[in-house]
Design an enzyme around this catalytic site. Structure first.
Site, PDB file in Angstrom:
ATOM      1  N   GLU A  11       0.834  -1.208   0.000  1.00 19.60           N
ATOM      2  CA  GLU A  11       0.000   0.000   0.000  1.00 19.60           C
ATOM      3  C   GLU A  11       0.860   1.246   0.000  1.00 19.60           C
ATOM      4  O   GLU A  11       0.550   2.252  -0.617  1.00 19.60           O
ATOM      5  CB  GLU A  11      -0.810   0.037   1.287  1.00 19.60           C
ATOM      6  CG  GLU A  11      -2.169  -0.527   1.142  1.00 19.60           C
ATOM      7  CD  GLU A  11      -2.933  -0.274   2.402  1.00 19.60           C
ATOM      8  OE1 GLU A  11      -3.358  -1.247   2.993  1.00 19.60           O
ATOM      9  OE2 GLU A  11      -3.058   0.899   2.788  1.00 19.60           O
ATOM     10  N   MET A 189      -5.647  -6.180  12.632  1.00 27.54           N
ATOM     11  CA  MET A 189      -4.639  -6.558  13.628  1.00 27.54           C
ATOM     12  C   MET A 189      -3.832  -5.389  14.207  1.00 27.54           C
ATOM     13  O   MET A 189      -2.856  -5.621  14.912  1.00 27.54           O
ATOM     14  CB  MET A 189      -3.689  -7.599  13.010  1.00 27.54           C
ATOM     15  CG  MET A 189      -4.406  -8.873  12.571  1.00 27.54           C
ATOM     16  SD  MET A 189      -3.339 -10.097  11.797  1.00 27.54           S
ATOM     17  CE  MET A 189      -2.319 -10.606  13.158  1.00 27.54           C
ATOM     18  N   GLU A 190      -4.211  -4.146  13.889  1.00 32.61           N
ATOM     19  CA  GLU A 190      -3.381  -3.013  14.342  1.00 32.61           C
ATOM     20  C   GLU A 190      -4.141  -1.811  14.886  1.00 32.61           C
ATOM     21  O   GLU A 190      -3.647  -1.107  15.795  1.00 32.61           O
ATOM     22  CB  GLU A 190      -2.495  -2.492  13.185  1.00 32.61           C
ATOM     23  CG  GLU A 190      -1.510  -3.472  12.599  1.00 32.61           C
ATOM     24  CD  GLU A 190      -2.138  -4.396  11.558  1.00 32.61           C
ATOM     25  OE1 GLU A 190      -3.208  -4.065  11.022  1.00 32.61           O
ATOM     26  OE2 GLU A 190      -1.564  -5.469  11.299  1.00 32.61           O
ATOM     27  N   ASP A 213     -11.646  -9.360   2.729  1.00 31.02           N
ATOM     28  CA  ASP A 213     -12.126 -10.746   2.874  1.00 31.02           C
ATOM     29  C   ASP A 213     -13.274 -10.770   3.861  1.00 31.02           C
ATOM     30  O   ASP A 213     -13.470  -9.823   4.608  1.00 31.02           O
ATOM     31  CB  ASP A 213     -10.998 -11.660   3.393  1.00 31.02           C
ATOM     32  CG  ASP A 213     -10.407 -11.176   4.716  1.00 31.02           C
ATOM     33  OD1 ASP A 213      -9.576 -10.245   4.677  1.00 31.02           O
ATOM     34  OD2 ASP A 213     -10.802 -11.687   5.779  1.00 31.02           O
TER      35      ASP A 213
HETATM   36  N1  ADE Z   1      -6.887  -8.135   7.848  1.00 29.70           N
HETATM   37  C1  ADE Z   1      -7.558  -8.409   6.711  1.00 29.70           C
HETATM   38  N2  ADE Z   1      -8.387  -9.450   6.871  1.00 29.70           N
HETATM   39  C2  ADE Z   1      -8.243  -9.851   8.164  1.00 29.70           C
HETATM   40  C3  ADE Z   1      -8.807 -10.877   8.928  1.00 29.70           C
HETATM   41  N3  ADE Z   1      -9.699 -11.722   8.401  1.00 29.70           N
HETATM   42  N4  ADE Z   1      -8.418 -11.006  10.229  1.00 29.70           N
HETATM   43  C4  ADE Z   1      -7.511 -10.161  10.749  1.00 29.70           C
HETATM   44  N5  ADE Z   1      -6.926  -9.165  10.066  1.00 29.70           N
HETATM   45  C5  ADE Z   1      -7.290  -9.002   8.777  1.00 29.70           C
END
Ligand code: ADE
Length: 244
Positions: A11, A189-190, A213
């Site tokens: 990115e 996650m951040e 996703d």
């Molecule tokens: N970042 C993108 N998709 C994710 C997911 N399914 N779980 C954790 N972080 C993500």
């Protein structure tokens, strides 16, 4: 100076291509890139993955560059069934879904801060930049790439983002997180770690996540390709709008 943190290296690559007067500062195993994006002075950095990595990146960013605000962009997994690949989540508050110091503190509460959710800065101009991007998204991403990922008129949803040290991809984790956090939009996650650092240092913080996703893995996506071909263009388009 505006601090911009990206969750994926790819990115950052698109933004680096348009950064003028680029200089690099290496700190704690991270590269911070300063320069001008459109009309604004910025510092760009890759957060690395997970809450600890993101907290280190953010603390160093604040200590060294004293940004007037921090904006985070990256991908996320959808937790709300209305969200599709390519939709945008404008974060209004952040929570750590894996924080649990019970029985000493209520589940999800950040020990010693006494709060569970950290609100973002209300940034009208950033929201308008996201809207402008959404209205013209095909100027930024190629129609074939949009089709490849089934992206058709992406929507913008404002709401809660949860973070934890887990890539959520099975129904069990998905259901546990969803049941513990009402009205949750997406998981990553951040963000909540960056929000906590900004809260403690009193730096205005905003976050935009692009759905890559479905976090129950009902729609598996080629993650690296999505980031490279789609998410990177979203980040560039939105932040160029914001900085012009
Ligand atoms: N970042 C993108 N998709 C994710 C997911 N399914 N779980 C954790 N972080 C993500």
């Amino acid at each position: 100076m505006i601090g911009i943190i990206s969750a994926m290296h790819d990115e950052l690559a698109e933004l680096l291509c348009v950064l003028k007067n680029k200089e690099t500062v290496v700190l704690g195993n991270r590269e911070y890139y300063t320069g001008t994006l459109q009309t604004k002075k910025v510092v760009l950095v890759f957060s690395k993955w997970g809450k600890v990595a993101a907290a280190i990146t953010t603390t160093q960013l604040i200590s060294r560059f004293s940004p007037s605000e921090i904006i985070f962009t990256g991908v996320a997994g959808a937790m709300d069934s209305q969200l599709n690949i390519g939709d945008l989540v404008y974060g209004t508050s952040l929570v750590q879904h894996d924080m649990d110091a019970s029985p000493l503190f209520p589940k999800l509460e950040i020990p010693l801060l006494g709060i569970t959710y950290i609100n973002t800065n209300s940034n009208k101009s950033l929201f308008e930049s996201v809207t402008l991007f959404q209205q013209n998204y095909l100027k930024h991403i190629n129609i074939n790439e949009a089709n490849e990922f089934g992206i058709q008129s992406p929507k913008i949803v404002s709401g809660i983002i949860a973070s934890g040290d887990e890539f959520v991809s099975d129904a069990n984790s998905f259901n546990n997180i969803k049941n513990s956090i009402p009205n949750l939009q997406c998981v990553e996650m951040e963000g909540a770690a960056v929000a906590q650092v900004c809260y403690e240092y009193k730096i205005p913080f905003s976050i935009i996540r692009i759905i890559s996703d479905k976090a129950d893995h009902s729609a598996p996506v080629d993650f690296p390709i999505f980031t490279k071909k789609v998410a990177s263009k979203y980040a560039k388009g939105i932040l160029e709008n914001y900085c012009s």
